[in-house]
Design a protein around this motif. Structure first.
Motif, mmCIF file in Angstrom:
data_model
loop_
_atom_site.group_PDB
_atom_site.id
_atom_site.type_symbol
_atom_site.label_atom_id
_atom_site.label_comp_id
_atom_site.label_asym_id
_atom_site.label_seq_id
_atom_site.Cartn_x
_atom_site.Cartn_y
_atom_site.Cartn_z
ATOM 1 N N LEU A 175 61.218 21.566 -3.164
ATOM 2 C CA LEU A 175 60.262 20.439 -2.840
ATOM 3 C C LEU A 175 60.607 20.457 -0.709
ATOM 4 O O LEU A 175 61.870 21.166 -0.371
ATOM 5 C CB LEU A 175 60.506 18.797 -2.911
ATOM 6 C CG LEU A 175 60.728 18.501 -3.490
ATOM 7 C CD1 LEU A 175 60.067 16.931 -3.531
ATOM 8 C CD2 LEU A 175 58.309 18.726 -4.108
ATOM 9 N N PRO A 176 59.682 20.785 0.099
ATOM 10 C CA PRO A 176 59.893 21.664 1.062
ATOM 11 C C PRO A 176 60.763 20.440 1.783
ATOM 12 O O PRO A 176 60.728 18.752 2.326
ATOM 13 C CB PRO A 176 58.766 21.137 1.702
ATOM 14 C CG PRO A 176 57.697 20.307 1.582
ATOM 15 C CD PRO A 176 57.913 20.456 0.162
ATOM 16 N N ILE A 177 61.832 20.859 2.939
ATOM 17 C CA ILE A 177 62.278 19.647 3.748
ATOM 18 C C ILE A 177 61.976 19.928 5.392
ATOM 19 O O ILE A 177 61.590 20.468 5.711
ATOM 20 C CB ILE A 177 64.048 20.398 3.322
ATOM 21 C CG1 ILE A 177 64.431 20.100 2.546
ATOM 22 C CG2 ILE A 177 65.354 19.489 4.045
ATOM 23 C CD1 ILE A 177 65.981 21.137 2.298
ATOM 24 N N THR A 178 61.583 18.399 5.571
ATOM 25 C CA THR A 178 61.220 18.390 6.878
ATOM 26 C C THR A 178 61.988 18.686 7.672
ATOM 27 O O THR A 178 63.357 17.932 8.114
ATOM 28 C CB THR A 178 60.113 17.447 7.172
ATOM 29 O OG1 THR A 178 60.600 16.284 6.998
ATOM 30 C CG2 THR A 178 58.916 18.243 5.844
ATOM 31 N N SER A 179 62.382 18.587 8.732
ATOM 32 C CA SER A 179 63.095 18.450 10.246
ATOM 33 C C SER A 179 64.246 18.553 10.244
ATOM 34 O O SER A 179 65.727 18.638 10.685
ATOM 35 C CB SER A 179 63.072 16.736 10.591
ATOM 36 O OG SER A 179 62.027 16.220 11.059
ATOM 37 N N VAL A 180 64.246 20.199 9.855
ATOM 38 C CA VAL A 180 65.437 20.937 9.122
ATOM 39 C C VAL A 180 65.908 21.683 10.988
ATOM 40 O O VAL A 180 64.727 22.917 11.143
ATOM 41 C CB VAL A 180 66.048 21.948 7.811
ATOM 42 C CG1 VAL A 180 66.722 22.720 8.004
ATOM 43 C CG2 VAL A 180 65.172 21.063 6.826
ATOM 44 N N THR A 181 66.866 21.716 11.353
ATOM 45 C CA THR A 181 67.255 22.490 12.352
ATOM 46 C C THR A 181 67.650 23.801 11.991
ATOM 47 O O THR A 181 68.534 24.063 12.336
ATOM 48 C CB THR A 181 68.492 21.642 13.426
ATOM 49 O OG1 THR A 181 68.004 20.262 13.484
ATOM 50 C CG2 THR A 181 68.388 22.723 14.420
ATOM 51 N N VAL A 182 66.493 25.182 12.574
ATOM 52 C CA VAL A 182 66.663 26.017 11.782
ATOM 53 C C VAL A 182 66.776 27.235 13.930
ATOM 54 O O VAL A 182 66.055 26.434 14.440
ATOM 55 C CB VAL A 182 65.632 26.714 11.695
ATOM 56 C CG1 VAL A 182 65.919 28.386 11.602
ATOM 57 C CG2 VAL A 182 64.629 26.285 10.154
ATOM 58 N N THR A 183 68.912 27.467 13.922
ATOM 59 C CA THR A 183 69.014 28.614 14.680
ATOM 60 C C THR A 183 68.605 29.911 14.333
ATOM 61 O O THR A 183 69.427 29.775 13.721
ATOM 62 C CB THR A 183 69.994 27.617 15.315
ATOM 63 O OG1 THR A 183 70.075 26.706 16.214
ATOM 64 C CG2 THR A 183 70.748 28.150 17.143
ATOM 65 N N ALA A 184 68.291 30.665 15.165
ATOM 66 C CA ALA A 184 67.705 31.676 15.233
ATOM 67 C C ALA A 184 69.026 32.924 16.340
ATOM 68 O O ALA A 184 68.518 32.810 17.347
ATOM 69 C CB ALA A 184 66.935 32.605 14.850
ATOM 70 N N SER A 185 69.999 33.658 15.943
ATOM 71 C CA SER A 185 70.637 34.069 16.860
ATOM 72 C C SER A 185 69.973 35.362 16.837
ATOM 73 O O SER A 185 70.971 36.087 15.111
ATOM 74 C CB SER A 185 72.305 33.446 17.307
ATOM 75 O OG SER A 185 72.938 33.434 15.982
#
Length: 450
Positions: A45-55
């Motif tokens: 199931l999709p997970i909402t409000s996940v903090t994604v940091t791309a560097s």
């Protein structure tokens, strides 16, 4: 509580990142559209409000997934990019990969952390129902209460025989968990307080050590021959039985570890059941009788017993014996429902007294369930009753053998009950409800536990 980072290296391999490439042409200077879809590792199931940091080099992009578990951004840079996904209820996920196309869709699977936050702890009045463990994903199939009050839970998501998990739970959070590598059926507690996961072809011993679990595999034959028969101990003495559910007679024994002597102190026998058991030999065909006689010559066990064990025990008329044993204070107490007596022995196995018992009679009127439960903290013994789906506990006086008072539990059609420290734990799910099976607790009234 352990930080999720500790588990990252161990579980890293089970995370799967699937990259799908859509080729729409290539240009070394084209922008790259990145889409991250973050889902639960087990439920998908999709997970909402996940903090994604791309560097990437010195370029950093930070955002959160939407209601569909997606986060999108555009980068002009090429080469490697590192992503870190974090959420309070999941273990942190991080990985580096190469940007190889102008459109990339990545699926990130995150594993739920081992810590479950519960509601505030409140003190409830006796008789009030307290939800000990609940989950939107897991059913509680079975449980055992440890001496320190922690619980070992046997749980499953969809079907018990298709995948089960053992949880070590302290009443507020899950301390540890592991998937059962077999088809689990139930839990059993031995005389040392160790919990065993009984599977169809093997047995696993669960040994809690602090907030972790140690697991040891035992052969099923070994467990039922050398561990399960031991009922209790008095330091240097072991009390055990030679109970076999396929034979209507068994005995209680005392083994002295100092001088290696065995003493039988009580035998249980259902005379009517034994008569029917042996009479089965008269009605089987000649081939079966010849087989039974051959087995008698080889083993020395009567042919009638061979037939009874293999044929009569499969009929609707056979019932395995039930004669519970308890070590209460400095006494050994045996309830013999076939002589309708309660026997009290001292710790040496010598008979002190015997009294007639009647709390098991008139089963249709009383709802007697052929079940006695002992509080492992107080030593009190309670009888289980159920009438019209309503469950009752009857406190047994270990002097007279009779029920002194009864207490009605709140819910109907309860599954497995355990009494620990003046509280009764049980598994329950409302009738025709989509709710999972939860673990509940009711504190017994003070006048019922004095």
């Amino acid at each position: 509580m352990r930080h999720p980072q500790i588990y990252l290296n161990y579980f890293f391999k089970i995370f799967i990142v699937t990259v799908t490439f859509y080729f729409t042409g290539f240009s070394a200077f084209a922008q790259t559209n990145l889409t991250f879809k973050v889902i639960d590792n087990k439920t998908s199931l999709p997970i909402t409000s996940v903090t994604v940091t791309a560097s990437q080099n010195r370029i950093v992009s930070v955002g959160k997934t939407d209601e569909n578990g997606k986060y999108e951004f555009v980068t002009d840079a090429q080469g490697k990019i590192k992503i870190v996904c974090s959420h309070p209820d999941y273990e942190t996920f991080q990985r580096s990969f190469d940007i190889e196309d102008d459109t990339m869709i990545l699926e990130v699977r995150m594993r739920s952390s081992n810590v479950q936050e519960l509601k505030e702890i409140t003190v409830k009045a006796p008789g009030a129902v307290d939800t000990v463990f609940s989950s939107t994903r897991l059913h509680v199939e079975d449980f055992e209460v440890l001496k320190n009050g922690n619980l070992v839970l046997l749980t499953y998501s969809k079907r018990l025989n298709k995948g089960s998990e053992i949880l070590l739970f302290d009443g507020e959070k899950i301390l540890n968990t592991f998937p059962v590598p077999g088809r689990a059926t139930h839990l059993e507690n031995d005389f040392r307080g160790n919990v065993h996961v009984i599977c169809t072809d093997k047995v696993f011993t669960v040994i809690p050590v602090g907030n972790s679990l140690k697991i040891a595999q035992l052969g099923k034959d070994y467990y039922y021959r050398y561990v399960a028969p031991i009922l209790d101990t008095n330091g240097f003495q072991l009390y055990y039985s030679d109970f076999d559910r396929n034979y209507p007679e068994f005995s209680f024994w005392k083994y002295d570890q100092q001088d290696s002597t065995y003493d039988k102190f009580r035998t249980i026998r259902d005379d009517l059941m034994m008569e029917l058991y042996r009479a089965e030999y008269k009605w089987v065909d000649s081939r079966t009788k010849l087989w039974a006689r051959k087995m008698e010559q080889e083993s020395g066990i009567d042919a009638e017993i061979w037939v009874g064990a293999n044929y009569f025990t499969q009929s609707i008329y056979y019932k395995a014996l039930y004669a519970p044993f308890f070590k209460a204070s400095e006494e050994l107490v045996v309830f013999d429902y076939y002589t309708e007596k309660m026997y009290r022995h001292n710790l040496a196995g010598e008979l002190k007294s015997e009294v007639d018992i009647t709390h098991h009679l008139n089963k249709k009127q009383t709802g007697w369930k052929s079940e006695l439960l002992q509080d492992d903290v107080t030593g009190f013994v309670y009888g289980g009753y159920e009438k019209g789906g309503v469950s009752y506990l009857g406190k047994i006086d270990l002097t007279t053998g009779e029920v002194t008072q009864k207490y009605q539990l709140n819910f109907k059609y309860l599954e497995k009950m355990v009494i620990h420290d003046n509280s009764v734990y049980y598994v329950y799910r409302p009738f025709e409800s989509p709710q999972k099976k939860f673990l509940y607790k009711e504190r017994l009234p003070k006048d019922f536990t004095d």
